[in-house]
Design an enzyme around this catalytic site. Structure first.
Site, PDB file in Angstrom:
ATOM      1  N   LYS A 167     -25.203   8.593  53.884  1.00 30.82           N
ATOM      2  CA  LYS A 167     -26.411   9.319  54.319  1.00 30.82           C
ATOM      3  C   LYS A 167     -26.176  10.824  54.340  1.00 30.82           C
ATOM      4  CE  LYS A 167     -29.074   5.824  56.710  1.00 30.82           C
ATOM      5  NZ  LYS A 167     -29.691   5.387  57.963  1.00 30.82           N
ATOM      6  N   LYS A 200     -26.964  -1.617  46.549  1.00 33.49           N
ATOM      7  CA  LYS A 200     -27.736  -2.392  47.515  1.00 33.49           C
ATOM      8  C   LYS A 200     -29.231  -2.105  47.373  1.00 33.49           C
ATOM      9  CE  LYS A 200     -28.192  -0.881  51.747  1.00 33.49           C
ATOM     10  NZ  LYS A 200     -28.289  -0.554  53.164  1.00 33.49           N
ATOM     11  N   LYS A 259     -34.553   0.403  51.421  1.00 30.70           N
ATOM     12  CA  LYS A 259     -35.925   0.875  51.611  1.00 30.70           C
ATOM     13  C   LYS A 259     -36.053   2.355  51.276  1.00 30.70           C
ATOM     14  CE  LYS A 259     -35.761  -0.315  56.585  1.00 30.70           C
ATOM     15  NZ  LYS A 259     -34.797   0.265  57.461  1.00 30.70           N
TER      16      LYS A 259
HETATM   17  P1  TYM Z   1     -31.913  -1.215  58.738  1.00 30.72           P
HETATM   18  O1  TYM Z   1     -33.301  -1.017  59.143  1.00 30.72           O
HETATM   19  O2  TYM Z   1     -31.296  -0.270  57.765  1.00 30.72           O
HETATM   20  O3  TYM Z   1     -31.700  -2.679  58.161  1.00 30.72           O
HETATM   21  C1  TYM Z   1     -32.197  -3.805  58.848  1.00 30.72           C
HETATM   22  C2  TYM Z   1     -31.396  -5.049  58.499  1.00 30.72           C
HETATM   23  O4  TYM Z   1     -31.530  -5.363  57.111  1.00 30.72           O
HETATM   24  C3  TYM Z   1     -30.249  -5.585  56.548  1.00 30.72           C
HETATM   25  N1  TYM Z   1     -30.282  -5.184  55.139  1.00 30.72           N
HETATM   26  C4  TYM Z   1     -29.957  -5.979  54.117  1.00 30.72           C
HETATM   27  N2  TYM Z   1     -29.548  -7.263  54.063  1.00 30.72           N
HETATM   28  C5  TYM Z   1     -29.286  -7.787  52.834  1.00 30.72           C
HETATM   29  N3  TYM Z   1     -29.457  -7.101  51.682  1.00 30.72           N
HETATM   30  C6  TYM Z   1     -29.875  -5.815  51.685  1.00 30.72           C
HETATM   31  N4  TYM Z   1     -30.045  -5.146  50.555  1.00 30.72           N
HETATM   32  C7  TYM Z   1     -30.153  -5.203  52.940  1.00 30.72           C
HETATM   33  N5  TYM Z   1     -30.596  -3.970  53.310  1.00 30.72           N
HETATM   34  C8  TYM Z   1     -30.666  -3.976  54.655  1.00 30.72           C
HETATM   35  C9  TYM Z   1     -29.323  -4.710  57.378  1.00 30.72           C
HETATM   36  O5  TYM Z   1     -27.982  -5.159  57.286  1.00 30.72           O
HETATM   37  C10 TYM Z   1     -29.894  -4.915  58.754  1.00 30.72           C
HETATM   38  O6  TYM Z   1     -29.425  -6.136  59.340  1.00 30.72           O
HETATM   39  N6  TYM Z   1     -28.445  -0.080  61.924  1.00 30.72           N
HETATM   40  C11 TYM Z   1     -29.333  -1.203  61.726  1.00 30.72           C
HETATM   41  C12 TYM Z   1     -30.412  -1.279  62.765  1.00 30.72           C
HETATM   42  C13 TYM Z   1     -29.871  -1.454  64.139  1.00 30.72           C
HETATM   43  C14 TYM Z   1     -29.165  -2.562  64.640  1.00 30.72           C
HETATM   44  C15 TYM Z   1     -28.889  -2.269  66.011  1.00 30.72           C
HETATM   45  C16 TYM Z   1     -28.771  -3.766  64.084  1.00 30.72           C
HETATM   46  C17 TYM Z   1     -29.997  -0.553  65.155  1.00 30.72           C
HETATM   47  N7  TYM Z   1     -29.414  -1.054  66.296  1.00 30.72           N
HETATM   48  C18 TYM Z   1     -28.188  -3.163  66.812  1.00 30.72           C
HETATM   49  C19 TYM Z   1     -28.040  -4.651  64.889  1.00 30.72           C
HETATM   50  C20 TYM Z   1     -27.773  -4.353  66.227  1.00 30.72           C
HETATM   51  C21 TYM Z   1     -29.873  -1.148  60.298  1.00 30.72           C
HETATM   52  O7  TYM Z   1     -29.168  -1.134  59.352  1.00 30.72           O
HETATM   53  O8  TYM Z   1     -31.149  -1.181  60.114  1.00 30.72           O
END
Ligand code: TYM
Length: 334
Positions: free
Chosen positions: A116, A198, A201
């Site tokens: 990032k 990967k 979004k």
């Molecule tokens: P975020 O919003 O980036 O992603 C949300 C979830 O989607 C999963 N993910 C994927 N899984 C498979 N293939 C992909 N291409 C892919 N892209 C995203 C991410 O692994 C995630 O599970 N930091 C976290 C949000 C968060 C969180 C937490 C999670 C904030 N606090 C506490 C667990 C516990 C995140 O990546 O969000």
């Protein structure tokens, strides 16, 4: 519900863009499948989202859209706690305490931070670096046992464990040790345009990702354009990352195993296969999209669920933070 002996699963998604089928397959879908077995606590991580620039109006809109999506995907608001992170002030408060036992060097080594920071070189803010500590606070406040996430978040759960262990070591047993809960299938869905990356979004190429909000024609068109190979044989293999990725997506949406999918497409070409993947995804998403729209039209209902969720989350988080403040010697007015 908080009194039950079930293990606690905690997870969150950032309302930071249009959700992709990667987010769905890697996270929300699994929560739905696990919600009977565990006590589920699921946040909308808007405090994480502002570590990159967001438009305030869009952030507000996406927060409600994500709440509606959680429900539309099948999370039960009675059984689970669904809430917005910023409505529970203990997340910020515990982050501050945990910051004091976290080293700058370990944050600089985090893969997501490095990615990032490279992508947003004009906005390498403190929050971006502190993101994993806030995530550790999220997880640790609720005495979480399992954190169901995609593979990209494993490192963050591991650092949360390190921070928890460090705190417990220094101040006595306080936090439970969380485990990442990562599915064997679908934990890393790849970009349709570059299967070595990967699906994300925040990808600038809209053809690289299938969004949960895409309509059937768009979904089918994106799969048709997906980058594959010239071998025309539908089977998973290390040297066929595009087809392997499409098979993982197909299995997740059609609800079958890899062997079953490979058998179903034996002797068929990529054209037929890509169409079938697109149809499986679109057919599964259509009722979710309709339900999300219906829920979004009922703001009072959504607001009710989120305020009830925030109250329930607050009660748990306050207890944990009180304990932390006691352990570290903060004056509490006695
Ligand atoms: P975020 O919003 O980036 O992603 C949300 C979830 O989607 C999963 N993910 C994927 N899984 C498979 N293939 C992909 N291409 C892919 N892209 C995203 C991410 O692994 C995630 O599970 N930091 C976290 C949000 C968060 C969180 C937490 C999670 C904030 N606090 C506490 C667990 C516990 C995140 O990546 O969000």
């Amino acid at each position: 519900m908080e009194q039950t002996q079930k293990k606690v699963m905690y997870s969150a998604v950032q309302p930071s863009g249009n959700l992709t089928i990667g987010n769905y397959i890697g996270s929300v879908r699994n929560w739905v499948g696990l919600q009977q077995e565990f006590t589920g606590i699921f946040a909308i991580a808007n405090m994480h989202a502002i570590t990159v620039r967001q438009s305030p109006a869009e952030l507000r809109r996406r927060t409600l859209e994500l709440a509606a999506l959680y429900l539309a995907c099948g999370l039960d608001p009675e059984g689970c706690i669904l809430y917005v992170q910023s409505q529970v002030p203990q997340h910020a408060e515990l982050t501050w305490v945990l910051n004091t036992i976290t080293y700058v060097g370990e944050m600089e080594r985090m893969t997501q931070y490095k990615d990032k920071a490279a992508k947003h070189a004009d906005n390498i803010n403190m929050g971006l670096m502190d993101y994993p500590v806030l995530m550790a606070a999220d997880i640790l406040l609720y005495l979480t046992d399992y954190v169901p996430v995609g593979a990209d978040q494993k490192q963050h759960v591991e650092i949360a464990r390190d921070i928890a262990a460090r705190f417990n070591n220094r101040y006595g047993e306080t936090f439970r040790m969380p485990e990442p809960y990562i599915m064997a299938q679908g934990a890393r869905i790849m970009s349709l345009q570059d299967p070595s990356r990967k699906m994300s979004k925040s990808d600038e190429n809209p053809n690289a990702s299938v969004y949960l909000a895409d309509d059937k024609d768009t979904i089918i068109r994106k799969f048709k354009r997906a980058v594959t190979d010239s071998d025309n044989c539908v089977r998973a293999a290390e040297d066929k990352p595009g087809i392997t990725n499409l098979l993982a997506i197909y299995c997740a949406f059609a609800g079958c195993s890899l062997a079953e999918a490979e058998r179903a497409f034996e002797g068929k070409g990529y054209g037929d296969f890509k169409l079938a993947v697109g149809e499986a995804v679109a057919d599964k998403l259509a009722p979710v999209q309709a339900e999300q729209r219906r829920l979004l039209a009922d703001k009072a209902y959504l607001n009710g669920i989120l305020s009830q969720g925030a109250e329930r989350a607050y009660r748990i988080a306050r207890k944990t933070l009180d304990k932390v403040y006691r352990k570290i010697g903060f004056y509490r007015g006695e």
